[in-house]
Motif scaffolding. Sequence first.
Motif, PDB file in Angstrom:
ATOM      1  N   LYS A 351       0.830  -1.206   0.000  1.00  0.00           N
ATOM      2  CA  LYS A 351       0.000   0.000   0.000  1.00  0.00           C
ATOM      3  C   LYS A 351       0.864   1.255   0.000  1.00  0.00           C
ATOM      4  N   MET A 352       1.986   1.226   0.743  1.00  0.00           N
ATOM      5  CA  MET A 352       2.894   2.377   0.758  1.00  0.00           C
ATOM      6  C   MET A 352       3.521   2.624  -0.608  1.00  0.00           C
ATOM      7  N   LEU A 353       3.778   1.535  -1.339  1.00  0.00           N
ATOM      8  CA  LEU A 353       4.466   1.653  -2.621  1.00  0.00           C
ATOM      9  C   LEU A 353       3.519   1.756  -3.810  1.00  0.00           C
ATOM     10  N   GLU A 354       2.235   1.534  -3.587  1.00  0.00           N
ATOM     11  CA  GLU A 354       1.280   1.538  -4.691  1.00  0.00           C
ATOM     12  C   GLU A 354       1.299   2.887  -5.413  1.00  0.00           C
ATOM     13  N   GLY A 355       1.456   2.826  -6.721  1.00  0.00           N
ATOM     14  CA  GLY A 355       1.492   4.046  -7.522  1.00  0.00           C
ATOM     15  C   GLY A 355       2.835   4.743  -7.534  1.00  0.00           C
ATOM     16  N   HIS A 356       3.810   4.206  -6.815  1.00  0.00           N
ATOM     17  CA  HIS A 356       5.108   4.873  -6.721  1.00  0.00           C
ATOM     18  C   HIS A 356       6.093   4.439  -7.809  1.00  0.00           C
ATOM     19  N   ALA A 357       5.675   3.614  -8.756  1.00  0.00           N
ATOM     20  CA  ALA A 357       6.580   3.259  -9.852  1.00  0.00           C
ATOM     21  C   ALA A 357       7.043   4.502 -10.595  1.00  0.00           C
ATOM     22  N   GLU A 358       6.171   5.513 -10.661  1.00  0.00           N
ATOM     23  CA  GLU A 358       6.539   6.745 -11.368  1.00  0.00           C
ATOM     24  C   GLU A 358       7.606   7.544 -10.619  1.00  0.00           C
ATOM     25  N   ASP A 359       7.854   7.216  -9.350  1.00  0.00           N
ATOM     26  CA  ASP A 359       8.959   7.859  -8.634  1.00  0.00           C
ATOM     27  C   ASP A 359      10.292   7.582  -9.318  1.00  0.00           C
ATOM     28  N   LEU A 360      10.345   6.495 -10.079  1.00  0.00           N
ATOM     29  CA  LEU A 360      11.582   6.108 -10.744  1.00  0.00           C
ATOM     30  C   LEU A 360      12.011   7.100 -11.815  1.00  0.00           C
ATOM     31  N   VAL A 361      11.081   7.950 -12.274  1.00  0.00           N
ATOM     32  CA  VAL A 361      11.435   8.976 -13.260  1.00  0.00           C
ATOM     33  C   VAL A 361      11.236  10.381 -12.696  1.00  0.00           C
ATOM     34  N   SER A 362      11.002  10.486 -11.407  1.00  0.00           N
ATOM     35  CA  SER A 362      10.717  11.780 -10.782  1.00  0.00           C
ATOM     36  C   SER A 362      11.898  12.736 -10.912  1.00  0.00           C
ATOM     37  N   ASP A 363      11.574  14.036 -11.022  1.00  0.00           N
ATOM     38  CA  ASP A 363      12.628  15.058 -11.035  1.00  0.00           C
ATOM     39  C   ASP A 363      12.761  15.739  -9.672  1.00  0.00           C
ATOM     40  N   GLU A 364      12.113  15.198  -8.650  1.00  0.00           N
ATOM     41  CA  GLU A 364      12.218  15.760  -7.312  1.00  0.00           C
ATOM     42  C   GLU A 364      13.519  15.318  -6.651  1.00  0.00           C
ATOM     43  N   VAL A 365      14.062  16.184  -5.794  1.00  0.00           N
ATOM     44  CA  VAL A 365      15.300  15.875  -5.089  1.00  0.00           C
ATOM     45  C   VAL A 365      14.957  15.075  -3.833  1.00  0.00           C
ATOM     46  N   PRO A 366      15.522  13.878  -3.667  1.00  0.00           N
ATOM     47  CA  PRO A 366      15.205  13.083  -2.483  1.00  0.00           C
ATOM     48  C   PRO A 366      15.843  13.665  -1.229  1.00  0.00           C
ATOM     49  N   ASP A 367      15.259  13.344  -0.082  1.00  0.00           N
ATOM     50  CA  ASP A 367      15.810  13.750   1.204  1.00  0.00           C
ATOM     51  C   ASP A 367      16.623  12.594   1.755  1.00  0.00           C
ATOM     52  N   PHE A 368      17.918  12.617   1.508  1.00  0.00           N
ATOM     53  CA  PHE A 368      18.768  11.520   1.964  1.00  0.00           C
ATOM     54  C   PHE A 368      18.974  11.518   3.472  1.00  0.00           C
ATOM     55  N   SER A 369      18.528  12.571   4.155  1.00  0.00           N
ATOM     56  CA  SER A 369      18.665  12.577   5.619  1.00  0.00           C
ATOM     57  C   SER A 369      17.728  11.589   6.266  1.00  0.00           C
ATOM     58  N   ASP A 370      16.701  11.166   5.542  1.00  0.00           N
ATOM     59  CA  ASP A 370      15.767  10.146   6.048  1.00  0.00           C
ATOM     60  C   ASP A 370      15.626   9.108   4.955  1.00  0.00           C
ATOM     61  N   ASP A 371      16.390   8.022   5.074  1.00  0.00           N
ATOM     62  CA  ASP A 371      16.453   7.036   4.009  1.00  0.00           C
ATOM     63  C   ASP A 371      15.344   6.009   4.139  1.00  0.00           C
ATOM     64  N   ALA A 372      14.167   6.455   4.513  1.00  0.00           N
ATOM     65  CA  ALA A 372      13.038   5.532   4.610  1.00  0.00           C
ATOM     66  C   ALA A 372      12.500   5.227   3.231  1.00  0.00           C
ATOM     67  N   ARG A 373      11.851   4.066   3.124  1.00  0.00           N
ATOM     68  CA  ARG A 373      11.190   3.726   1.874  1.00  0.00           C
ATOM     69  C   ARG A 373       9.979   4.628   1.710  1.00  0.00           C
ATOM     70  N   PRO A 374       9.470   4.790   0.458  1.00  0.00           N
ATOM     71  CA  PRO A 374       8.297   5.637   0.231  1.00  0.00           C
ATOM     72  C   PRO A 374       7.108   5.194   1.059  1.00  0.00           C
TER      73      PRO A 374
END
Length: 374
Positions: A351-374
């Motif tokens: 459920k947390m990952l549902e629909g997040h396949a498009e994150d693989l092409v996202s242009d948003e900058v990730p927050d590496f300070s919190d390396d939690a899964r989506p």
Amino acid sequence: MTSPAPANARISIVGAGPGGLTCARILQRHGITATVYDRDPHRHSRNQGGTLDLRADDGQIALREAGLLDEFFALARPEGQEMRELDIAGTIRAHLVPDAGDLFKPEIDRGQLRGLLLDSLEPGTVRWGRALESTDGRLLRFADGTSVETDLVIGADGAFSRVRRAVSPAVPQYAGVSFLEAWFDDVENRHADLSALVGQGGARAGDGERGLFAQRNSGGHIRVYIIQKVPADWIATTGLTVEDTAGIRAHLLDRFAAWAPRMRQMISDNDGPYIDRPIHVLPVPHAWERNPTVTLLGDAAHLMPPLGVGVNMAMLDASDLAVALANSATVDEAVRAYENVMLPRSADIAKMLEGHAEDLVSDEVPDFSDDARP
């Protein structure tokens, strides 16, 4: 029919990937015999793919239960936890550098992990060249015309599992995102610019419609995943074939025309052909009516987008199932105990990952300070 004690049961595991092999190894440590059946003709018949991280909160738990954690750390690459987020010009936008001694999720090549697990098993555990056609949970029917009676069949046979059909009508659906894998060999000498761009771990960039993810492997290799939001059959509809490396390359270079040359080298300079890997997922949540002679683990049970959970969850599933079998009076009781833990856990993560396949092409900058899964 009375369910047998696990120690007396004929236990069949279909699939000699990390999940199936982990399950067999832990069962053997508890004195329980299991046989693994795999369609590959032998252990070296195909390349096992790129690198993966094994996390302290799932994959490493399974390796500890398997008695292989020290051997894993001897092979793993802690420096592979480095991650770079780039823009389409190749400029670093965010950078995660692991601390000295950080062993939360070190990288290991898939082939090395599989070899570690295979070498830990008793001789003859894996029966190669046994492609499963179907099972009803009591009988395994193989493509070569042979069959095997069993008391428990464990489906560890991946995304397009044949075992799954015995308990669930669900079939994987295309997620709308497709990978094209490219290989680069002897990168320090032949692809020095790419090596410097990627660093010791991985480097990723996206523009919202397409992306590139480069991943350092051991032995001087880098794998690049060219990621696009396209139809699953995009190669054929473009008038190409997967064997037409030059045609695919020209098409991709046009698609990535706005990207800088130092980024487009991940498309233009690869060694050998591309490998087409459309991304599929199972419905969320995926569950089934309990069957005392059939259960599933890993992608066969809960296929999700490739966002760092697949192998880790498969190995944790395998550990939980093997321990349940070791601690239960009957196979039926063990399957019940395992699925009571695995199904809610996998549903929550799916459920947390549902629909997040498009994150693989996202242009948003990730927050590496919190390396939690989506």
